[in-house]
Design an enzyme around this catalytic site. Sequence first.
Site, PDB file in Angstrom:
ATOM      1  CE  LYS A  79      -4.084   1.955   0.360  1.00  0.00           C
ATOM      2  NZ  LYS A  79      -3.727   2.776  -0.822  1.00  0.00           N
ATOM      3  CE  LYS A 103       3.457   6.926   6.119  1.00  0.00           C
ATOM      4  NZ  LYS A 103       3.293   7.864   4.987  1.00  0.00           N
ATOM      5  CE  LYS A 115       4.856   7.414  -1.390  1.00  0.00           C
ATOM      6  NZ  LYS A 115       4.193   7.819  -0.140  1.00  0.00           N
ATOM      7  CB  THR A 199      -2.549  13.269   4.721  1.00  0.00           C
ATOM      8  OG1 THR A 199      -2.912  12.162   3.887  1.00  0.00           O
ATOM      9  CG2 THR A 199      -1.123  13.078   5.205  1.00  0.00           C
ATOM     10  CG  ASN A 230      -3.856  16.134   0.100  1.00  0.00           C
ATOM     11  OD1 ASN A 230      -3.490  15.404   1.009  1.00  0.00           O
ATOM     12  ND2 ASN A 230      -5.123  16.274  -0.235  1.00  0.00           N
ATOM     13  CB  SER A 358      -5.872   4.760   1.820  1.00  0.00           C
ATOM     14  OG  SER A 358      -5.601   5.869   0.999  1.00  0.00           O
TER      15      SER A 358
HETATM   16  N1  LIG Z   1      -1.093  13.037  -0.100  1.00  0.00           N
HETATM   17  C1  LIG Z   1      -1.091  12.202   0.936  1.00  0.00           C
HETATM   18  O1  LIG Z   1      -2.138  11.637   1.303  1.00  0.00           O
HETATM   19  C2  LIG Z   1       0.150  11.952   1.703  1.00  0.00           C
HETATM   20  C3  LIG Z   1       1.313  12.653   1.479  1.00  0.00           C
HETATM   21  N2  LIG Z   1       2.385  12.464   2.291  1.00  0.00           N
HETATM   22  C4  LIG Z   1       3.627  13.195   2.111  1.00  0.00           C
HETATM   23  O2  LIG Z   1       3.390  14.591   2.321  1.00  0.00           O
HETATM   24  C5  LIG Z   1       4.297  15.362   1.526  1.00  0.00           C
HETATM   25  C6  LIG Z   1       3.506  16.319   0.650  1.00  0.00           C
HETATM   26  O3  LIG Z   1       2.616  15.552  -0.164  1.00  0.00           O
HETATM   27  P1  LIG Z   1       1.313  16.180  -0.829  1.00  0.00           P
HETATM   28  O4  LIG Z   1       0.845  17.334  -0.027  1.00  0.00           O
HETATM   29  O5  LIG Z   1       0.405  15.067  -1.123  1.00  0.00           O
HETATM   30  O6  LIG Z   1       1.889  16.694  -2.200  1.00  0.00           O
HETATM   31  P2  LIG Z   1       1.350  17.874  -3.130  1.00  0.00           P
HETATM   32  O7  LIG Z   1       1.880  17.597  -4.478  1.00  0.00           O
HETATM   33  O8  LIG Z   1      -0.120  18.036  -2.953  1.00  0.00           O
HETATM   34  O9  LIG Z   1       2.047  19.160  -2.499  1.00  0.00           O
HETATM   35  C7  LIG Z   1       3.422  19.269  -2.350  1.00  0.00           C
HETATM   36  C8  LIG Z   1       3.721  20.676  -1.885  1.00  0.00           C
HETATM   37  O10 LIG Z   1       5.109  20.790  -1.578  1.00  0.00           O
HETATM   38  C9  LIG Z   1       5.600  21.936  -2.253  1.00  0.00           C
HETATM   39  N3  LIG Z   1       7.017  21.800  -2.490  1.00  0.00           N
HETATM   40  C10 LIG Z   1       7.651  21.036  -3.407  1.00  0.00           C
HETATM   41  N4  LIG Z   1       8.974  21.218  -3.325  1.00  0.00           N
HETATM   42  C11 LIG Z   1       9.175  22.078  -2.317  1.00  0.00           C
HETATM   43  C12 LIG Z   1      10.315  22.661  -1.732  1.00  0.00           C
HETATM   44  N5  LIG Z   1      11.531  22.364  -2.183  1.00  0.00           N
HETATM   45  N6  LIG Z   1      10.132  23.519  -0.703  1.00  0.00           N
HETATM   46  C13 LIG Z   1       8.907  23.816  -0.250  1.00  0.00           C
HETATM   47  N7  LIG Z   1       7.787  23.303  -0.754  1.00  0.00           N
HETATM   48  C14 LIG Z   1       7.923  22.456  -1.776  1.00  0.00           C
HETATM   49  C15 LIG Z   1       4.784  22.028  -3.508  1.00  0.00           C
HETATM   50  O11 LIG Z   1       4.871  23.307  -4.109  1.00  0.00           O
HETATM   51  C16 LIG Z   1       3.405  21.726  -2.937  1.00  0.00           C
HETATM   52  O12 LIG Z   1       2.867  22.872  -2.301  1.00  0.00           O
HETATM   53  C17 LIG Z   1       5.136  14.331   0.765  1.00  0.00           C
HETATM   54  O13 LIG Z   1       6.289  14.037   1.528  1.00  0.00           O
HETATM   55  C18 LIG Z   1       4.224  13.106   0.733  1.00  0.00           C
HETATM   56  O14 LIG Z   1       4.941  11.918   0.547  1.00  0.00           O
HETATM   57  C19 LIG Z   1       2.353  11.600   3.348  1.00  0.00           C
HETATM   58  C20 LIG Z   1       1.226  10.880   3.613  1.00  0.00           C
HETATM   59  C21 LIG Z   1       0.065  10.936   2.755  1.00  0.00           C
HETATM   60  O1  LIG Z   2      -3.112   6.454   1.097  1.00  0.00           O
HETATM   61  C1  LIG Z   2      -2.214   5.672   0.860  1.00  0.00           C
HETATM   62  O2  LIG Z   2      -2.374   4.526   0.508  1.00  0.00           O
HETATM   63  C2  LIG Z   2      -0.745   6.054   1.006  1.00  0.00           C
HETATM   64  C3  LIG Z   2      -0.477   7.504   1.112  1.00  0.00           C
HETATM   65  C4  LIG Z   2       1.014   7.688   1.063  1.00  0.00           C
HETATM   66  O3  LIG Z   2       1.597   7.555   0.024  1.00  0.00           O
HETATM   67  C5  LIG Z   2       1.755   7.946   2.282  1.00  0.00           C
HETATM   68  O4  LIG Z   2       1.216   7.766   3.384  1.00  0.00           O
HETATM   69  O5  LIG Z   2       2.939   8.314   2.182  1.00  0.00           O
END
Ligand SMILES: NC(=O)C1=CN([C@@H]2O[C@H](COP(=O)(O)OP(=O)(O)OC[C@H]3O[C@@H](n4cnc5c(N)ncnc54)[C@H](O)[C@@H]3O)[C@@H](O)[C@H]2O)C=CC1
Ligand SMILES: O=C(O)CCC(=O)C(=O)O
Length: 425
Positions: A79, A103, A115, A199, A230, A358
Site C-alpha cells: 500500500k 506506517k 510506493k 492526511t 494536499n 485509504s
Molecule cells: N497526499 C497524501 O495523502 C500523503 C502525502 N504524504 C507526504 O506529504 C508530503 C507532501 O505531499 P502532498 O501534499 O500530497 O503533495 P502535493 O503535491 O499536494 O504538495 C506538495 C507541496 O510541496 C511543495 N514543495 C515542493 N517542493 C518544495 C520545496 N523544495 N520547498 C517547499 N515546498 C515544496 C509544492 O509546491 C506543494 O505545495 C510528501 O512528503 C508526501 O509523501 C504523506 C502521507 C500521505
Molecule cells: O493512502 C495511501 O495509501 C498512502 C499515502 C502515502 O503515500 C503515504 O502515506 O505516504
Amino acid sequence: MSTAVPGTTGVREVSVFGDAIAYFNEAAALLNLDPGIKAILTHPSRQIIFSIPFQRDNGSIEVYTGYRVQYNFARGPAKGGIRFHPGVTLDEVTALAFWMTWKCAVVDLPFGGGKGGVTCDPRTLSISEIERITRRYAAELVEVIGPDKDVPAPDVNTTPQHMAWIMDTYSMHHRMNVPGVVTGKPLEIGGSRGRVEATGRGVSIVALDEMARLGIDPKGATIVVQGFGNVGSIAAKMFVDAGCKVIGISDVTGAYVNTNGIDVNGAIAYAQEHHSLDGYRGGDKMSNQAMLEVPCDVLVPAALEKVLTVENAARVKTKLIVEGANGPTTPEADHLFARNGIAVIPDIVANAGGVTVSYFEWVQDRQGYFWKEAEVNERLRENLIDNFGVVRDLARARGTTYRTAAYMVAIDRVVRSLKARGVYA
Ligand SMILES: NC(=O)C1=CN([C@@H]2O[C@H](COP(=O)(O)OP(=O)(O)OC[C@H]3O[C@@H](n4cnc5c(N)ncnc54)[C@H](O)[C@@H]3O)[C@@H](O)[C@H]2O)C=CC1
Ligand SMILES: O=C(O)CCC(=O)C(=O)O
C-alpha cells in the site's frame, strides 16, 4: 559519509533509503532483532522499473521512467502512493515504500508497504499528456497491482483524477469494475468521504494531542507549515480551525511569513486560482530554508525529504516538529532535536491519517457500502490517538524518542506477522 543501499544498485552519498535504514537500525538494536529477520526487513520484496513511452501533444515521442517498489507483504497487500516529480529515483521510491511498511503497521492496518513514481516534471506537461503517462503507468503494472496485491494512492503531484485514470485503465484490462485497486479516488467512483483531507487532518490530530501534553494552548499557538499542497494546506486549515495562528506557509515558489497570522483560507483560494503561492501578498516572502528557522510553537514540514538536516537543525526554534512529509528529517538532525528537547512526531505516525482513510476506502469498496464523513473522521481520530498512545507509552517506558518507539511498535507487529506466516523459515 556514504551509505550502502541494500537492495538497490549502488552506494550513494547519504541516500534517502540509507537514512531510513538508520532509523530502522536504532529500533532493531533495542528489539534485539534476529539478524535473519533484520536481513529480510532491510531488503525490498520487489522493485519494478519500466519505461513509459508517450506522445507529446506536438506529436513527438518521449520516454519517462516509472517505478513501483513493493517493499513488504507480511501484513497484507502492498500500500502506498504514486509520486510524479523530477527527483523521483529508485532509491527514493524504495525509501518511501520502506516507510509505508512501518506506517501501515504502526497504525495497525492490514497492509504491507509500497510506493511508486514517475520521474517527470508535471509543470511542463499538459493534462492530456499527464493522462497518457498515468494510463501507461497503470497498464505496465496491471499484473502486479490489485485490491489483494498492491493498492496505490495519491502522493506528491498526483490527485484523485490520477487515481480515476488508474482505476479505469486497470478495470478495462480486467474487463470488470475494480474500484479497490486504488484509493484516494473521486467519490463518484468509490472514493471515501474524508480521504482528501485525511492526511492533513491526521497531522493536526496528533499535533493537538501532543500540544496538550506539552502544555501548549492551541489558542494563539504559532504554527509554521512547509509545503502547501494536499497535506500542508489542509493541516494549516485544521490548525486555524483549532484556534492556532499559522504564521508561515510555503511551496516550491518560496515562503510567506506573517507573524500576525496568515489568512489560510485566503491562501488556499489563491493557490487554487494561481496553481501555486507565487505572487501571494499575505506575508513577507522569504526562502523555504529561512522559514524553517522562524521561531514557532509547532513546525510542520509537509513537502519533501531531507529539509531538516545537520546544516540547519541547531537553528530551528520550535517546541514540536510534526512530520507531514515523509522523511523530512535526517538522522543527524533528529538526534540534535532530541538533545535540544524538541519533540518530533515522526512521519510514520504524523502523516498516517491518509493511509488510514485509504484503508477505510478499500473496506468500503469491498463492502459496496459507503460511510458518512463524520464516521470516517471519528474512526480516523480514534485509530491515530490509540496508536500514538501505544507509541508514547513505549517511548516513556524505554526512554526513547517517539520515532524509535514508533519503529519498535511497527517492527514488532511486522515480525509477528512474518513469524505467523513462517515465510522466513
Ligand atoms: N497526499 C497524501 O495523502 C500523503 C502525502 N504524504 C507526504 O506529504 C508530503 C507532501 O505531499 P502532498 O501534499 O500530497 O503533495 P502535493 O503535491 O499536494 O504538495 C506538495 C507541496 O510541496 C511543495 N514543495 C515542493 N517542493 C518544495 C520545496 N523544495 N520547498 C517547499 N515546498 C515544496 C509544492 O509546491 C506543494 O505545495 C510528501 O512528503 C508526501 O509523501 C504523506 C502521507 C500521505
Ligand atoms: O493512502 C495511501 O495509501 C498512502 C499515502 C502515502 O503515500 C503515504 O502515506 O505516504
